[in-house]
Design an enzyme around this catalytic site. Structure first.
Site, short mmCIF file in Angstrom:
data_model
loop_
_atom_site.label_atom_id
_atom_site.label_comp_id
_atom_site.label_asym_id
_atom_site.label_seq_id
_atom_site.Cartn_x
_atom_site.Cartn_y
_atom_site.Cartn_z
N LYS A 169 36.99 -39.96 18.18
CA LYS A 169 38.26 -39.90 18.29
C LYS A 169 38.89 -41.25 19.44
CE LYS A 169 41.81 -36.28 19.75
NZ LYS A 169 42.05 -34.89 20.10
N GLU B 112 44.00 -17.89 19.79
CA GLU B 112 44.89 -17.21 20.29
C GLU B 112 44.92 -15.71 20.27
OE1 GLU B 112 45.75 -19.80 18.17
OE2 GLU B 112 46.53 -21.35 19.54
N ARG C 241 50.76 -16.63 17.05
CA ARG C 241 49.54 -16.22 16.41
C ARG C 241 48.89 -14.92 16.72
NH1 ARG C 241 46.15 -20.84 14.08
NH2 ARG C 241 47.56 -21.53 12.43
N1 HTL Z 1 47.02 -23.83 18.56
C1 HTL Z 1 47.09 -24.02 17.11
C2 HTL Z 1 47.42 -22.54 16.38
N2 HTL Z 1 47.63 -25.11 16.74
C3 HTL Z 1 47.61 -25.95 17.45
N3 HTL Z 1 48.03 -27.17 16.60
C4 HTL Z 1 47.29 -26.42 18.87
C5 HTL Z 1 46.84 -25.04 19.49
C6 HTL Z 1 47.26 -27.31 19.76
N4 HTL Z 1 46.54 -28.57 19.21
C7 HTL Z 1 47.25 -29.61 18.49
S1 HTL Z 1 45.85 -30.73 18.46
C8 HTL Z 1 44.81 -29.54 18.87
C9 HTL Z 1 45.38 -28.37 19.32
C10 HTL Z 1 44.48 -27.55 20.09
C11 HTL Z 1 43.06 -30.25 18.76
C12 HTL Z 1 42.48 -30.06 17.56
O1 HTL Z 1 41.35 -30.46 17.37
P1 HTL Z 1 40.53 -31.21 15.97
O2 HTL Z 1 41.43 -32.51 15.77
O3 HTL Z 1 39.13 -31.32 16.44
O4 HTL Z 1 40.91 -29.90 14.97
P2 HTL Z 1 41.25 -33.67 16.56
O5 HTL Z 1 42.23 -33.98 17.63
O6 HTL Z 1 41.02 -34.81 15.56
O7 HTL Z 1 39.81 -33.77 17.49
C13 HTL Z 1 48.53 -30.01 18.37
O8 HTL Z 1 49.34 -29.13 18.44
C14 HTL Z 1 48.81 -31.33 17.71
#
Ligand code: HTL
Ligand code: MG
Length: 628
Positions: A282, A368, A396
């Protein structure tokens, strides 16, 4: 004349141009694309670290797929900036997340290359599966690919989709983009499982011989059998996915572009559900983001040379900070308090709590539904759970809130952040509906603080109740009220009159009170701070209805079913027919922009409220009593 710093990127207006590049040119393109993303996000702000980690993936996928005919679904979509630049939106990135500009997430209306609109996580496999099934039914040959992060993979929805895809034996490729990070370090047994995969001797073998494993495999016919041998014999780590009916490939280095291209070419046309596990970093390629991917997950404008933010932090404390302080203070006083976040430790203000009270802190991953029912279970056993959650993500867990918490009247406090409009993240992240969907649930107390001090007192109030309660507060800083350090509750179901005027009474719910007071002064209207959406202060509503010709409700929630509707129901129940003007969010999704721009667009700033009242009053009354 100096030469362009981005000679390759300059040639790419669409993925077709990309496909004309020689494979050897791709790594240089990746570097140009990285520089471009850093330069753009430094100006606009936005999601940085995830996109930097997905640069090679975006290039390789568009290089080997026939997009947009082939469908490419980005989970969450915050990592889609390289995809946006490669698909004809390089210039448009200059207005990313700004009013009138392109969105920070994929949107079907924005580009034919955005196969599916996202923002909330863990939807990609379900959506891609739907596309694969539909294409098969229509007899259309089409590759369908979902790219999902290790964080997004922690959600139940992702597993529901894997389970179904394996059962359908659908032709679907899932690319697991594993950087061991959600927003903060990823949590849970699954994350540990991925970590074991990475540290296993086999992965080391694969990493070294990795390009050989799939790089030079014979044509597709032979591949399935060979791949199976390899997977069964060597790459034990994929068992979990294999049990779900997926062919597992990996783990591969997600920044090795030639390797990625070869691997994707080999797996893209295999039949059935396939999972390709790639390891990425990342923030890759931008030192400050690599060093601190959590801070650089989402950023405001910054100086690309240093990585430091351009704008100073806001003067007053945010509502998030008010919650952060409150939850620590209350936990210090009450050992029963436990705090839960679904993967939003930083955004929800639980960093300090997680450090001070690690045994009472639960980051459950992007889960959630589980967060809310976990809270219900904790409450059954006498603990006092606080669920810190964004309004948009609470959507959710609606059934869990109703069925597991409210129906059993369990004392769970919902600290609901980002309620109302949220600015540049736009409609995917807006908290536009919570008042409507919460106030119809029996047993639940619903509060809307109008300032920081009230927020703290409402948290104390809700926490002290013997049933479930919700405090919903907006993104960012409040009007700047002094927060008293005590833990004093408010009288439940009581509002207060903040200004006495004539003819018109404005009933404000939460954050819009500041604008309502300003409009009220201009109109010489009465202004009430209602505080509680449920139970509604009916006495106050009836008193105001008796003394005014027009009641005006103001809330930062959709008008449909919101706080104003509660007032309308109260009037109707008492047989009153007082003219009522309900101001709030419109019955459409409000596009991204600054919060100030969005509020003005929705008529929820002081001027918007004033004008709406004048329009409703019409000529003579407006002239006579408002004096403007
Ligand atoms: N809960 C839900 C249902 N959707 C989102 N988007 C979030 C919380 C908040 N959120 C993000 S990005 C992210 C979260 C928790 C982390 C995703 O991790 P992943 O991707 O490993 O999938 P990475 O960043 O490339 O490591 C946003 O709202 C943008
Ligand atoms: Mg991740």
């Amino acid at each position: 004349m100096s030469e362009s710093a981005t000679p390759l990127l300059d040639r790419i207006r669409s993925p077709e141009d990309l496909r004309r590049l020689a494979p050897e040119e791709l790594p240089a393109l990746a570097e140009e694309l990285r520089g471009e993303i850093v330069a753009r996000v430094a100006e606009t702000g936005g999601h940085l670290a995830a996109g930097l980690g997905a640069v090679e993936l975006a290039i390789a996928l568009h290089y080997v797929l026939d997009t947009p005919h082939d469908r490419l679904v980005w989970d969450v979509g915050h990592q889609s900036y390289p995809h946006k630049i490669l698909t004809g939106r390089r210039e448009a990135m200059r207005a990313l997340r700004r009013r009138g500009g392109i969105a920070g997430f994929p949107r079907r209306e924005e580009s034919p290359y955005d196969a599916f609109g996202t923002g909330h996580s863990s939807t990609s496999i379900s959506a891609a599966l739907g596309m694969a099934v539909a294409s098969a039914r229509a007899g259309v040959r089409r590759r369908v690919v979902a790219v999902i992060g290790d964080g997004a993979m922690t959600a139940g929805m992702a597993f529901e989709a894997l389970n179904h895809a394996g059962d359908l034996d659908a032709d679907l490729l899932v690319v697991l983009n594993d950087n061991e990070m959600s927003i903060s370090p990823n949590v849970g047994a699954l994350s540990n499982y991925f970590a074991r995969v990475l540290s296993s001797r086999l992965y080391t073998t694969v990493r070294e011989g990795g390009k050989r494993v799939l790089g030079h495999l014979p044509p597709v016919k032979e591949l399935a059998r060979r791949a199976e041998e390899h997977m069964k014999g060597m790459v034990v780590p994929g068992t979990l996915f294999e049990e779900l009916g997926f062919q597992y490939f990996g783990p591969f280095d997600g920044h090795d572009l030639p390797g990625l291209v070869r691997t994707l070419r080999n797996v893209r046309d295999l039949p059935g559900p396939r999972l390709l596990h790639v390891i990425t970093r990342k923030g890759k390629g931008y030192a400050p983001a690599e060093a601190d991917p959590c801070t650089y997950h989402g950023v405001g404008p910054f100086d690309p040379a240093t990585g430091r933010p351009r704008a100073p932090a806001p003067a007053g404390p945010t509502y998030t900070r008010v919650f952060s302080d409150w939850v620590c203070d209350m936990a210090a006083r009450d050992p029963r308090l436990v705090a839960i976040t679904p993967a939003m430790r930083e955004g929800s203000g639980l960093v300090a709590f997680s450090e001070r009270f690690p045994e009472r802190y639960h980051d459950v991953g992007i889960a959630e539904q589980h967060a809310v029912t976990l809270a219900a279970g904790l409450a059954c056993e006498g603990l006092r759970p606080v669920v810190a959650i964004y309004s948009t993500f609470l959507q959710r867990a609606y059934d869990q809130l109703i069925h597991d918490v409210a129906l059993q009247n369990l004392p769970v406090l919902f600290a609901i952040d980002r309620a109302g409009l949220v600015g540049p993240d736009g409609p995917t992240h807006a908290g536009a509906f919570d008042l409507s969907f919460l106030r119809c649930v029996p047993n639940l107390t619903v509060m809307t603080p109008a300032d920081e001090d009230e927020c703290r007192r409402m948290l104390t109030t809700g926490y002290g109740l013997d049933g479930p309660a919700a405090v919903r507060y907006p993104r960012g800083a409040g009007p700047g009220a002094t927060v008293s350090p005590g833990l004093e509750p408010l009288p439940v179901g009581k509002g207060e009159v903040r200004r006495r005027g004539r003819e018109v009474a404005i009933l404000a719910f939460g954050a819009p009170l500041t604008a309502a007071l300003e409009a009220g002064a201009a109109l010489d209207a009465t202004v009430a701070n209602m505080r509680f959406v449920k139970p509604l202060d009916e006495d106050l509503v009836l008193e105001l209805a008796g003394g005014h010709r027009l009641l005006v409700t103001v809330e930062e929630n959709v008008v449909a079913g919101g706080a104003g509707s509660a007032v309308a129901e109260c009037l109707a129940a008492h047989g009153l027919t007082v003219p009522l003007l309900q101001l709030g969010l419109p019955d459409r999704f409000v596009a991204h922009g600054t919060r100030t721009e969005q509020l003005a667009e929705c008529g929820l700033d002081a001027e918007g409220i004033r004008m709406a009242v004048l329009r409703r009053l019409g000529g003579p009354i407006a002239r006579r009593s408002v004096g403007r």
